[in-house]
Write an enzyme that holds these catalytic residues in place. Structure first.
Site, PDB file in Angstrom:
ATOM      1  N   PRO A   2       0.734  -1.206   0.037  1.00  0.00           N
ATOM      2  CA  PRO A   2      -0.311   0.096   0.107  1.00  0.00           C
ATOM      3  C   PRO A   2       0.884   1.324   0.009  1.00  0.00           C
ATOM      4  O   PRO A   2       1.743   1.445   0.695  1.00  0.00           O
ATOM      5  CB  PRO A   2      -0.949  -0.175   1.196  1.00  0.00           C
ATOM      6  CG  PRO A   2      -0.822  -1.864   1.439  1.00  0.00           C
ATOM      7  CD  PRO A   2       0.694  -2.033   1.087  1.00  0.00           C
ATOM      8  N   GLU A   3       0.656   2.128  -0.602  1.00  0.00           N
ATOM      9  CA  GLU A   3       1.105   3.609  -0.804  1.00  0.00           C
ATOM     10  C   GLU A   3       0.410   4.721   0.013  1.00  0.00           C
ATOM     11  O   GLU A   3      -0.528   4.229   0.628  1.00  0.00           O
ATOM     12  CB  GLU A   3       1.304   4.030  -2.306  1.00  0.00           C
ATOM     13  CG  GLU A   3       2.380   3.179  -3.087  1.00  0.00           C
ATOM     14  CD  GLU A   3       2.642   3.443  -4.178  1.00  0.00           C
ATOM     15  OE1 GLU A   3       2.685   4.610  -4.489  1.00  0.00           O
ATOM     16  OE2 GLU A   3       3.164   2.670  -5.131  1.00  0.00           O
TER      17      GLU A   3
END
Length: 287
Positions: A2-3
């Site tokens: 996840p960013e």
């Protein structure tokens, strides 16, 4: 992985039920995630009030009224589920996501208001720790982090100083967390596409006008992704049971061989590998 927009989406989903809440019960169903949980994890959290829920880079920070901060990282497959009464919310979940598997429900938080927040992590690359709030900035996870890309300290002057004299590629430089905190591979590709900058160019060669454009598009790419609720579908099971990712709305990332979407360009998206990570760009208009 996840960013920043995905983590911010999760933070915004959790904040209404956790910020200001007191933890009536905490359950750790295993002694570790990616790393061992800290000594007295359950006891130190039970009865604590979460004063606020913040994000730093890709970390969630729950500041407690006990001079400690609960630090949470989603890893590759970590996600939360909020339940209480008829409510069942999964902040950061997207279309096609499968229901969480109870076998992977590792940490459970129950608030005095009767809300339960459960942390699921099939791969167990996520992690949690309790760190003295006053010492947070000097902790190895946070010491040396660059400014937040959506914060006031991230501007053209900062990038000009950080890029000055660097022969490293602009793509690799932007992924350096000491330069800017929280930027990941997907959104760097998207920002460089919009800024018309070749990801292979040396960072020190980027002029002031391009730097100003780059700062602007980094902000806009991230804000649009946050508005969309993030761009990554985490931890869904495909037909063969493999974990996968689903992206949407990208103009560069994952579009190898497809026509460039920049109006009037006529090029196509190419893929190269930089630092072990895929880079997607159009060599026709990215210079």
């Amino acid at each position: 992985m996840p960013e920043l927009p995905e983590v911010e989406t999760v933070r915004r989903g959790l904040a209404p039920v956790l910020a200001g809440a007191r933890l009536a019960r905490v359950e750790a169903r295993r002694p570790d995630l990616r790393f061992p949980l800290p000594d007295g994890f359950v006891q130190r959290l039970t009865g604590a009030r979460i004063e606020r829920l913040d994000r730093r880079a890709k970390y969630l920070l729950a500041t407690l009224d006990r001079d400690e901060t609960l630090v949470m990282h989603l890893g590759m497959s970590g996600r939360f589920e909020i339940t209480g009464g008829a409510m069942r919310v999964r902040p950061g979940d997207f279309a096609l996501a499968q229901p969480p598997d109870p076998r992977h429900a590792h940490i459970v938080f129950e608030t005095e208001a009767g809300v339960t927040v459960t942390f699921y992590d099939p791969r167990r690359f996520g992690y949690m720790d309790l760190i003295a709030t006053a010492e947070l900035d000097q902790h190895p996870w946070f010491r040396g982090l660059g400014p937040e890309p959506l914060g006031d300290d991230f501007d053209t002057n900062h990038l000009a100083r950080a890029f000055a004299g660097r022969r490293q590629s602009v793509k690799a430089t932007l992924l350096d967390q000491r330069i800017v905190a929280g930027l990941g591979n997907i959104y760097v590709c998207e920002a460089l596409f919009r800024a018309a900058i070749d990801p292979r160019r040396a960072a020190g060669e980027i002029g002031p006008r391009k730097l100003a454009t780059l700062v602007k598009v980094i902000r806009s790419v991230l804000l649009e992704a946050i508005e969309d609720g993030g761009s990554t579908l985490r931890d869904y099971a495909s037909a063969d049971g493999a974990l996968g990712y689903f992206q949407h709305r990208f103009v560069a990332y994952g579009r190898e061989g497809e026509a460039c979407l920049k109006r009037g360009c006529g090029g196509q998206i190419e893929r190269i590998v930089q630092g072990g990570r895929s880079t997607f760009f159009c060599s026709e208009h990215q210079k």
